[in-house]
Motif scaffolding. Sequence first.
Motif, short mmCIF file in Angstrom:
data_model
loop_
_atom_site.label_atom_id
_atom_site.label_comp_id
_atom_site.label_asym_id
_atom_site.label_seq_id
_atom_site.Cartn_x
_atom_site.Cartn_y
_atom_site.Cartn_z
N UNK A 19 0.85 -1.28 0.00
CA UNK A 19 -0.05 0.03 0.12
C UNK A 19 0.88 1.35 -0.10
N UNK A 20 0.50 2.11 -0.90
CA UNK A 20 1.24 3.53 -0.95
C UNK A 20 0.39 4.58 -1.04
N UNK A 21 0.08 5.33 -0.02
CA UNK A 21 -0.45 6.56 0.15
C UNK A 21 -0.04 7.22 1.46
N UNK A 22 0.07 8.55 1.50
CA UNK A 22 0.46 9.18 2.52
C UNK A 22 -0.67 9.51 3.80
N UNK A 23 -1.88 9.44 3.22
CA UNK A 23 -2.85 9.80 4.24
C UNK A 23 -3.73 8.76 4.85
N UNK A 112 -2.28 5.27 -5.79
CA UNK A 112 -2.78 6.15 -6.58
C UNK A 112 -1.83 6.32 -7.79
N UNK A 113 -2.45 6.48 -9.01
CA UNK A 113 -1.68 6.43 -10.21
C UNK A 113 -0.97 7.81 -10.19
N UNK A 114 0.32 7.48 -10.22
CA UNK A 114 1.25 9.01 -10.54
C UNK A 114 2.05 8.92 -11.77
N UNK A 156 -6.00 0.72 -8.07
CA UNK A 156 -5.37 1.92 -8.09
C UNK A 156 -6.57 2.93 -8.51
N UNK A 157 -6.32 4.41 -7.98
CA UNK A 157 -6.99 5.38 -8.49
C UNK A 157 -6.39 6.40 -9.47
N UNK A 158 -7.22 6.88 -10.17
CA UNK A 158 -6.76 7.91 -11.17
C UNK A 158 -6.99 9.22 -11.12
N UNK A 159 -6.47 10.15 -11.52
CA UNK A 159 -6.89 11.46 -11.60
C UNK A 159 -7.71 11.84 -12.39
N UNK A 160 -7.75 11.16 -13.71
CA UNK A 160 -8.45 11.58 -14.97
C UNK A 160 -9.76 10.60 -15.02
N UNK A 161 -10.53 11.02 -15.72
CA UNK A 161 -11.81 10.33 -16.01
C UNK A 161 -11.59 9.24 -16.86
N UNK A 201 -10.92 8.61 -11.41
CA UNK A 201 -11.20 9.83 -10.77
C UNK A 201 -11.99 10.02 -9.48
N UNK A 202 -11.94 9.44 -8.47
CA UNK A 202 -12.90 9.48 -7.23
C UNK A 202 -12.68 10.91 -6.71
N UNK A 203 -11.78 11.76 -6.76
CA UNK A 203 -11.86 12.99 -6.11
C UNK A 203 -12.82 14.03 -6.90
N UNK A 204 -13.40 13.55 -7.99
CA UNK A 204 -14.11 14.40 -8.87
C UNK A 204 -15.65 13.73 -8.57
N UNK A 205 -15.99 12.79 -7.67
CA UNK A 205 -17.13 12.18 -7.52
C UNK A 205 -17.69 12.66 -5.97
#
Length: 281
Positions: A19-23, A112-114, A156-161, A201-205
């Motif tokens: 697992x790799x996320x800071x929060x 998260x995809x970087x 993983x999560x993406x930043x894009x749709x 893109x979960x941050x947009x939901x």
Amino acid sequence: MVSSVNVLFSAAQTVLIVYAHQSAGSFNAAVKDAAVDALKKQGCNVLVSDLYEMKFKATATEEDITGAVKNPEHFCYGNETMLAWQEGRLASDIVDEHKKLKEADLVIFQFPMYWFSVPAIMKGWMDRVLTLGFAYTLEKRYSEGIFRDKKAMLSFTTGSHETMFSSNGINGDMNVTLWPIQNGVLNYCGFQVLAPQIFWAPTHLSSEAREGLLEGWCARLQGLLNEAPLTFPPVDIFDEEEGFQLKPEVREKHAESHFGLTVGHHLEKPLPPHNQMKAGV
């Protein structure tokens, strides 16, 4: 008489979540926690390598070896760490991860995809933990790989749709993006690669929509250990004497096919749809 508890224990499988996320308040954390809970309820033994919490070292250096290196004038990380592994001289954090990998029947990479790939700390885990000799050799790779009895997957999560990662989208086909990781790392080490779990893109939901994503993940987890893996070509269809090229009879067999074999082995044809996204397609 064998009790039901003993039967469950003997049949239990071990899942390692890298697992790799800071929060701890992130959606990735919620996805990881949901997996831990759902898998434990199925009787699985769940191990978690929380890379940021562990302050896992991402760089592959001489510090990964205790004692003298064989060739200090021309340090070759792969060869030196293989020798150190054979002699029990690897850094303790690598040895700890090796122990987890040995136990694991399934490895889930949660991140998260970087920049169209995994975060640097997770790439460092791959660079350092998938040690030459321990995880692969030139003789034991792909379908003949050391981990061919284990499964692995990306979550993983993406930043894009999702539309942006389509064959017509600005980011390009997600199948192409996933090929270097799923084929070049996981399949290379022999893992049976399960279809990825992608949270677009979960941050947009809305919070309700994110809850829906988690519910879908929990539903998939109920049958995850029995899923069929993605398909990759076996080693024996390549001719070693010809530089590991596809054998002529294989090329002839697929000459009339509309699509190539995989994203990477496309045979100068259209890419097979969903090749890195869904099993059995």
